[in-house]
Scaffold this active site. Structure first.
Site, PDB file in Angstrom:
ATOM      1  N   LYS A  51       0.844  -1.204   0.000  1.00  9.42           N
ATOM      2  CA  LYS A  51       0.000   0.000   0.000  1.00  9.42           C
ATOM      3  C   LYS A  51       0.876   1.248   0.000  1.00  9.42           C
ATOM      4  O   LYS A  51       0.606   2.208  -0.721  1.00  9.42           O
ATOM      5  CB  LYS A  51      -0.946  -0.006   1.215  1.00  9.42           C
ATOM      6  N   GLN A  95      -4.565  -2.033   9.472  1.00  7.13           N
ATOM      7  CA  GLN A  95      -4.521  -3.333   8.791  1.00  7.13           C
ATOM      8  C   GLN A  95      -5.119  -4.439   9.672  1.00  7.13           C
ATOM      9  O   GLN A  95      -4.808  -4.539  10.854  1.00  7.13           O
ATOM     10  CB  GLN A  95      -3.052  -3.663   8.435  1.00  7.13           C
ATOM     11  N   ASP A 118     -11.393   2.775   4.145  1.00  9.58           N
ATOM     12  CA  ASP A 118     -11.775   1.357   4.080  1.00  9.58           C
ATOM     13  C   ASP A 118     -13.291   1.195   4.054  1.00  9.58           C
ATOM     14  O   ASP A 118     -13.794   0.113   3.741  1.00  9.58           O
ATOM     15  CB  ASP A 118     -11.243   0.616   5.330  1.00  9.58           C
TER      16      ASP A 118
END
Ligand code: NDP
Length: 293
Positions: A51, A95, A118
């Site tokens: 990422k 994460q 997200d």
């Protein structure tokens, strides 16, 4: 059978984002993404690095925080609070999965919904359910929708069966497909482990989305001739003949299902590359929403 090339579609999404980031840079504006990892899970660490690397390639300001597994809930929440207040950062993600002592629901709630790239914060979940266009939508289902659109698959009026009801894939996928308008308007069935007669249900589908987490689970008896299959699954299976000792397979038994399909995504190289591309797009969107006008 048409193989839907996720790598190619992801590359074009990333190119669109790169161009917009470049354009913003002429106005001294730079989208920023912060990724927090707690613990030392090697797969999670690899995702975080990817990422960061992708952000940097596109000109997005990127910060990653690799925190020890001993990090407390309070320390993590304090880190999130400081990123919420940091004007250079437009997107924040933690994460998954965090170590077991971390209360994930509380972590999600701590992220400013405007920076929740997200799409896991309840505000964004509700916005998606209410068809509010300002919702941040989870990256994987968003990527699946983009793949369907790029492959020219009509969803309006289609019978779609989503197998899997997780909050990050199955549920938002179903909500996206049942939305009114382009890319939606599908007749959606959401199946899960308690579903009876699964093959009978999936065989009625024009489009099957598999988000189960079981290697090669959907077989030819689940799929009817001419269906479109999107395989979200990423499963490691041991294979001593591979350099890493394992290989990745989807939730669909590709070899036997593909010949039946009008179109299908491979694993790897299908949905996987789309997830990170949509994360970059969400970060750009989050940045643009902070601009006046
Ligand atoms: P979860 O484990 O959270 O959810 C799996 C879902 O599948 C559950 O709803 C479960 O039902 C259902 N399920 C399990 N067994 C069966 C069965 N026998 N019949 C019908 N349904 C069943 O997984 P995720 O949604 O997080 O992930 C799904 C897959 O997608 C995984 O392989 C994951 O690695 C992959 N993934 C890929 C991403 C990408 O970027 N391509 C991103 C995220 C995930 P129940 O609710 O009843 O338990």
């Amino acid at each position: 059978m048409n193989l839907i090339d996720g790598k190619k579609v992801a590359a074009s999404v990333l190119e669109e984002v790169r161009k917009e980031v470049l354009e913003l840079s002429t106005r001294n504006i730079r989208p920023g993404l912060a990724v927090i990892l707690v613990g030392d899970d090697p797969a999670s660490r690899a995702y975080v690095r990817k990422k960061k690397q992708t952000s940097e390639q596109l000109g997005i300001f990127s910060q990653s925080f690799e925190l020890p597994a001993s990090t407390t809930q309070e320390e993590l929440l304090a880190r999130i609070a400081s990123l919420n207040a940091d004007e250079r950062i437009h997107g924040i993600l933690v994460q998954s999965p965090p170590p077991s002592h971390i209360r994930e629901e509380e972590v999600v709630l701590a992220i400013d919904p405007r920076k929740d790239v997200d799409g896991f914060h309840p505000v964004n979940v509700a916005k998606l359910a209410m068809e509010d266009p300002t919702a941040f939508v989870p990256c994987t289902p968003l990527g699946c929708c983009r793949l369907l659109a790029e492959a020219g698959i009509e969803t309006a009026g289609a019978n779609v069966v989503v197998v899997g009801r997780s909050s990050i894939v199955g549920k938002p996928m179903a909500l996206l497909l049942m939305r009114k308008g382009k890319g939606g308007d599908a007749t959606v069935t959401l199946a899960h482990s308690r579903t009876r007669n699964l093959p009978e249900i999936t065989r009625r589908a024009d489009i099957v989305i598999a988000a189960i987490g079981r290697p090669n689970f959907l077989k030819k008896e689940h799929i009817s001739q001419g269906a479109v299959v999107i395989d979200v699954g990423i499963n490691r299976i041991e294979d001593p003949s591979c350099p890493k000792g394992y290989r990745l397979v989807g939730d669909v038994a590709f070899e036997e299902v593909a010949p039946l399909c009008k179109a299908i995504t491979p694993v790897p190289g299908g949905v996987g590359p789309m997830t990170i591309a949509m994360l970059m797009q969400n970060t750009l969107t989050a940045c643009k929403r902070t601009l006046p006008g």
